[in-house]
Scaffold this motif. Structure first.
Motif, PDB file in Angstrom:
ATOM      1  N   MET A 149      -1.088  -1.277  58.323  1.00 42.90           N
ATOM      2  CA  MET A 149      -0.137  -0.880  59.366  1.00 42.90           C
ATOM      3  C   MET A 149       1.301  -1.064  58.880  1.00 42.90           C
ATOM      4  SD  MET A 149      -2.142  -2.462  62.683  1.00 42.90           S
ATOM      5  CE  MET A 149      -0.908  -1.964  63.896  1.00 42.90           C
ATOM      6  N   LYS A 150       1.550  -2.132  58.174  1.00 39.01           N
ATOM      7  CA  LYS A 150       2.900  -2.379  57.656  1.00 39.01           C
ATOM      8  C   LYS A 150       3.298  -1.334  56.619  1.00 39.01           C
ATOM      9  CE  LYS A 150       3.006  -7.422  58.307  1.00 39.01           C
ATOM     10  NZ  LYS A 150       3.029  -8.730  57.605  1.00 39.01           N
ATOM     11  N   TYR A 151       2.319  -0.890  55.825  1.00 35.26           N
ATOM     12  CA  TYR A 151       2.598   0.134  54.810  1.00 35.26           C
ATOM     13  C   TYR A 151       2.637   1.539  55.388  1.00 35.26           C
ATOM     14  CZ  TYR A 151       2.282  -2.951  50.706  1.00 35.26           C
ATOM     15  OH  TYR A 151       2.512  -3.913  49.756  1.00 35.26           O
ATOM     16  N   ASP A 152       2.438   1.665  56.688  1.00 36.00           N
ATOM     17  CA  ASP A 152       2.424   2.961  57.366  1.00 36.00           C
ATOM     18  C   ASP A 152       1.269   3.831  56.889  1.00 36.00           C
ATOM     19  OD1 ASP A 152       3.465   4.623  59.359  1.00 36.00           O
ATOM     20  OD2 ASP A 152       4.639   5.786  57.935  1.00 36.00           O
ATOM     21  N   VAL A 153       0.159   3.166  56.518  1.00 35.71           N
ATOM     22  CA  VAL A 153      -1.047   3.879  56.106  1.00 35.71           C
ATOM     23  C   VAL A 153      -2.012   4.005  57.282  1.00 35.71           C
ATOM     24  CG1 VAL A 153      -3.075   3.798  54.593  1.00 35.71           C
ATOM     25  CG2 VAL A 153      -0.813   3.183  53.701  1.00 35.71           C
ATOM     26  N   ALA A 154      -2.190   2.925  58.039  1.00 29.62           N
ATOM     27  CA  ALA A 154      -3.048   2.937  59.227  1.00 29.62           C
ATOM     28  C   ALA A 154      -2.185   3.065  60.471  1.00 29.62           C
ATOM     29  CB  ALA A 154      -3.875   1.661  59.302  1.00 29.62           C
ATOM     30  N   HIS A 155      -2.614   3.932  61.395  1.00 25.84           N
ATOM     31  CA  HIS A 155      -1.842   4.174  62.618  1.00 25.84           C
ATOM     32  C   HIS A 155      -2.747   4.083  63.849  1.00 25.84           C
ATOM     33  CE1 HIS A 155       0.056   6.986  59.475  1.00 25.84           C
ATOM     34  NE2 HIS A 155       0.777   5.879  59.490  1.00 25.84           N
ATOM     35  N   PRO A 156      -3.299   2.911  64.127  1.00 30.04           N
ATOM     36  CA  PRO A 156      -4.183   2.814  65.291  1.00 30.04           C
ATOM     37  C   PRO A 156      -3.417   3.047  66.596  1.00 30.04           C
ATOM     38  CG  PRO A 156      -3.663   0.629  64.432  1.00 30.04           C
ATOM     39  CD  PRO A 156      -3.120   1.612  63.444  1.00 30.04           C
ATOM     40  N   THR A 157      -4.042   3.767  67.500  1.00 32.01           N
ATOM     41  CA  THR A 157      -3.449   3.942  68.831  1.00 32.01           C
ATOM     42  C   THR A 157      -3.787   2.757  69.728  1.00 32.01           C
ATOM     43  OG1 THR A 157      -5.386   5.198  69.529  1.00 32.01           O
ATOM     44  CG2 THR A 157      -3.510   6.452  68.670  1.00 32.01           C
ATOM     45  N   ALA A 158      -4.825   2.015  69.334  1.00 36.29           N
ATOM     46  CA  ALA A 158      -5.204   0.798  70.048  1.00 36.29           C
ATOM     47  C   ALA A 158      -5.801  -0.181  69.057  1.00 36.29           C
ATOM     48  CB  ALA A 158      -6.213   1.109  71.149  1.00 36.29           C
ATOM     49  N   VAL A 159      -5.489  -1.460  69.234  1.00 32.29           N
ATOM     50  CA  VAL A 159      -6.052  -2.519  68.399  1.00 32.29           C
ATOM     51  C   VAL A 159      -6.974  -3.355  69.274  1.00 32.29           C
ATOM     52  CG1 VAL A 159      -5.557  -4.598  67.072  1.00 32.29           C
ATOM     53  CG2 VAL A 159      -4.107  -2.576  66.803  1.00 32.29           C
ATOM     54  N   ILE A 160      -8.251  -3.400  68.895  1.00 33.79           N
ATOM     55  CA  ILE A 160      -9.256  -4.153  69.639  1.00 33.79           C
ATOM     56  C   ILE A 160      -9.498  -5.466  68.909  1.00 33.79           C
ATOM     57  CG2 ILE A 160     -11.512  -4.077  70.738  1.00 33.79           C
ATOM     58  CD1 ILE A 160      -9.679  -1.751  71.530  1.00 33.79           C
ATOM     59  N   PRO A 181       2.354   6.365  51.202  1.00 36.91           N
ATOM     60  CA  PRO A 181       2.385   7.543  52.082  1.00 36.91           C
ATOM     61  C   PRO A 181       3.201   8.701  51.519  1.00 36.91           C
ATOM     62  CG  PRO A 181       2.783   5.532  53.340  1.00 36.91           C
ATOM     63  CD  PRO A 181       2.872   5.152  51.891  1.00 36.91           C
ATOM     64  N   ALA A 182       3.982   8.454  50.464  1.00 33.77           N
ATOM     65  CA  ALA A 182       4.786   9.531  49.886  1.00 33.77           C
ATOM     66  C   ALA A 182       3.971  10.424  48.958  1.00 33.77           C
ATOM     67  CB  ALA A 182       5.982   8.950  49.128  1.00 33.77           C
ATOM     68  N   LYS A 206      -8.097  10.542  51.008  1.00 29.54           N
ATOM     69  CA  LYS A 206      -8.662   9.446  51.796  1.00 29.54           C
ATOM     70  C   LYS A 206      -7.756   9.100  52.967  1.00 29.54           C
ATOM     71  CE  LYS A 206     -11.087   6.121  50.026  1.00 29.54           C
ATOM     72  NZ  LYS A 206     -12.227   6.121  50.978  1.00 29.54           N
ATOM     73  N   ARG A 207      -6.457   9.150  52.741  1.00 31.94           N
ATOM     74  CA  ARG A 207      -5.495   8.846  53.803  1.00 31.94           C
ATOM     75  C   ARG A 207      -5.258  10.052  54.712  1.00 31.94           C
ATOM     76  NH1 ARG A 207      -1.566   7.843  50.708  1.00 31.94           N
ATOM     77  NH2 ARG A 207      -0.459   9.780  51.091  1.00 31.94           N
ATOM     78  N   GLU A 208      -5.111  11.234  54.108  1.00 29.50           N
ATOM     79  CA  GLU A 208      -4.893  12.465  54.866  1.00 29.50           C
ATOM     80  C   GLU A 208      -5.774  13.564  54.266  1.00 29.50           C
ATOM     81  OE1 GLU A 208      -0.797  13.546  55.954  1.00 29.50           O
ATOM     82  OE2 GLU A 208      -0.175  11.764  54.841  1.00 29.50           O
ATOM     83  N   PRO A 209      -6.950  13.775  54.848  1.00 29.32           N
ATOM     84  CA  PRO A 209      -7.910  14.742  54.288  1.00 29.32           C
ATOM     85  C   PRO A 209      -7.286  16.118  54.067  1.00 29.32           C
ATOM     86  CG  PRO A 209      -8.933  13.480  56.037  1.00 29.32           C
ATOM     87  CD  PRO A 209      -7.478  13.117  56.055  1.00 29.32           C
ATOM     88  N   GLY A 210      -7.592  16.691  52.889  1.00 21.14           N
ATOM     89  CA  GLY A 210      -7.127  18.026  52.564  1.00 21.14           C
ATOM     90  C   GLY A 210      -5.804  18.098  51.846  1.00 21.14           C
ATOM     91  N   GLU A 243     -17.246  15.208  49.747  1.00 14.70           N
ATOM     92  CA  GLU A 243     -16.212  16.071  50.333  1.00 14.70           C
ATOM     93  C   GLU A 243     -15.428  15.374  51.437  1.00 14.70           C
ATOM     94  OE1 GLU A 243     -15.469  19.193  49.242  1.00 14.70           O
ATOM     95  OE2 GLU A 243     -16.858  18.679  47.624  1.00 14.70           O
ATOM     96  N   HIS A 244     -15.821  14.126  51.779  1.00 16.58           N
ATOM     97  CA  HIS A 244     -15.153  13.416  52.875  1.00 16.58           C
ATOM     98  C   HIS A 244     -14.797  11.985  52.458  1.00 16.58           C
ATOM     99  CE1 HIS A 244     -15.742  16.555  55.875  1.00 16.58           C
ATOM    100  NE2 HIS A 244     -16.945  16.736  55.359  1.00 16.58           N
ATOM    101  N   PRO A 245     -13.850  11.829  51.554  1.00 18.74           N
ATOM    102  CA  PRO A 245     -13.492  10.482  51.096  1.00 18.74           C
ATOM    103  C   PRO A 245     -12.832   9.630  52.174  1.00 18.74           C
ATOM    104  CG  PRO A 245     -11.960  12.105  50.211  1.00 18.74           C
ATOM    105  CD  PRO A 245     -13.078  12.871  50.855  1.00 18.74           C
ATOM    106  N   GLU A 246     -12.382  10.250  53.276  1.00 15.84           N
ATOM    107  CA  GLU A 246     -11.776   9.484  54.352  1.00 15.84           C
ATOM    108  C   GLU A 246     -12.798   8.614  55.079  1.00 15.84           C
ATOM    109  OE1 GLU A 246     -13.175  13.295  56.358  1.00 15.84           O
ATOM    110  OE2 GLU A 246     -12.368  12.692  54.404  1.00 15.84           O
ATOM    111  N   ARG A 247     -14.082   8.911  54.881  1.00 17.46           N
ATOM    112  CA  ARG A 247     -15.149   8.148  55.529  1.00 17.46           C
ATOM    113  C   ARG A 247     -15.706   7.132  54.535  1.00 17.46           C
ATOM    114  NH1 ARG A 247     -19.060  12.759  57.213  1.00 17.46           N
ATOM    115  NH2 ARG A 247     -20.434  10.963  57.579  1.00 17.46           N
ATOM    116  N   ASP A 248     -15.414   5.862  54.775  1.00 20.00           N
ATOM    117  CA  ASP A 248     -15.841   4.815  53.848  1.00 20.00           C
ATOM    118  C   ASP A 248     -17.281   4.377  54.066  1.00 20.00           C
ATOM    119  OD1 ASP A 248     -13.310   4.749  52.733  1.00 20.00           O
ATOM    120  OD2 ASP A 248     -12.620   3.105  53.999  1.00 20.00           O
TER     121      ASP A 248
END
Length: 338
Positions: free
Chosen positions: A38-49, A125-126, A131-135, A198-203
């Motif tokens: 989150m600090k690196y602006d890589v994860a952007h959760p809309t809610a933290v559980i 993010p630059a 994995k971070r942004e598919p495609g 084809e879906h590296p965003e899914r770990d």
């Protein structure tokens, strides 16, 4: 600043329903990975559980010879637990090879399973990153690849999984217990993490709304013949270039069962049960171990900067298996040196 809601559920059903209701929600346990992202602006959760209030902090030994480790147990708690040290010493060794004492005091078992790659490009993010942004593309391919995969990669992603604990759990054929909107289910450890394809965003293979609640493993079988060998740039607080979790069941000098899991070389802890089965009945010697190493690394492909990982992995496999066969695990060797 990206706004997000925060929820601290008091029971598991509340946590599952909250996670399922918000597609952008993420679970917070120890926070040693999510908070950084989150600090690196890589994860952007809309809610933290925040699940730290849930009763998932126990380590239990069952009558059927299994150890069950709650998802909120800390790495330090697991590594020094008497039941783990006696019955699953390979797991303890792997945990103690990772991170630092401060991080092990905070990081959790469930969080360790779910931690994300340490690929430089994923954290920046630059740069484009599938994995971070598919495609968007993979900046690592054709870039700086010293820490990247030599096995199981795709043209979409060559990142590696960073965990030490998971390499040991893969070798031990652990089972991951999860709970989701459709109830509880068990996931064999080798089916928990994914190759990038084809879906590296899914770990992993978690379904929407599912939460890891525990990990369990059969105890005692490899307590005598095991070793966790981690090769890295420095002895402490560094991720593996190559790691090996080796576990052997030996009788009269011959192998009854062999387990070898590799870390630092693929998108997930790497095992080949078919290759392991080929050494059953063979003598526990260097010739057998070298043949197994060759089989495990069949198809390995470097990216230029990381070509050295292939011969390094071969030698590490033989060394770890030799240590396991002799009953002299690597962590004990390090203690003697110090």
């Amino acid at each position: 600043m990206r706004p997000f809601s925060y929820l601290r559920p008091t029971d598991l059903s509340h946590a599952v329903s909250a996670l399922a209701a918000e597609p952008g929600a993420q679970v917070l346990a120890g926070g040693t990975n999510l908070v950084d992202l989150m600090k690196y602006d890589v994860a952007h959760p809309t809610a933290v559980i925040d699940i730290n209030g849930l009763p998932l902090k126990e380590i239990e030994a069952s009558d059927n010879g299994r150890i069950r480790i709650g998802a909120l147990t800390t790495n330090a708690q697991v590594a020094y637990d008497a039941k783990v040290l006696e019955s699953l010493p390979l797991l303890s060794s792997a945990i103690l090879a990772g991170a630092s004492p401060q991080l092990r005091n905070a990081a959790t078992t469930g969080g360790n399973l779910l931690q994300r790659t340490r690929c430089y490009y994923f954290y920046d993010p630059a740069t484009p990153c599938n994995k971070r942004e598919p495609g968007t593309g993979c900046s690592a391919i054709g870039g700086v690849t010293r820490i990247h995969a030599i096995l199981g990669a795709s043209d979409q992603c060559i990142a590696t999984h960073p965990s030490d604990m998971c390499v040991a759990l893969a070798a031990l054929d652990a089972v991951v217990e999860v709970v989701g909107p459709d109830g509880p289910r068990d996931i064999p450890f080798l089916a928990f993490h994914r190759l990038p394809g084809e879906h590296p965003e899914r770990d992993n293979t978690l379904l929407p709304g599912e939460i890891v609640v525990a990990v369990r493993a059969d105890a005692g079988r490899f307590a005598r013949h095991h070793s966790y060998l981690k090769l890295r740039d420095r002895l402490s607080y560094a991720f593996a270039l190559v790691s090996v979790a080796a576990a052997l069941d030996i009788e009269d000098g011959r192998i009854l069962d062999a387990r070898v899991a590799l870390g630092g070389v693929a998108h997930k802890p790497w095992r080949d049960p078919l290759a392991e089965a080929e050494v059953a009945g063979k003598p526990a010697n260097r010739e057998t171990f070298e043949a197994l190493a060759d089989r495990l690394l069949a198809g390995a492909k470097g990216q230029g900067d990381n070509d050295f990982k292939i011969p390094m992995a071969a030698k590490a496999i033989v060394r770890a298996l030799t240590q396991a066969a002799e009953g002299t695990p690597q962590i004990q060797s390090e203690k003697r040196i110090r």
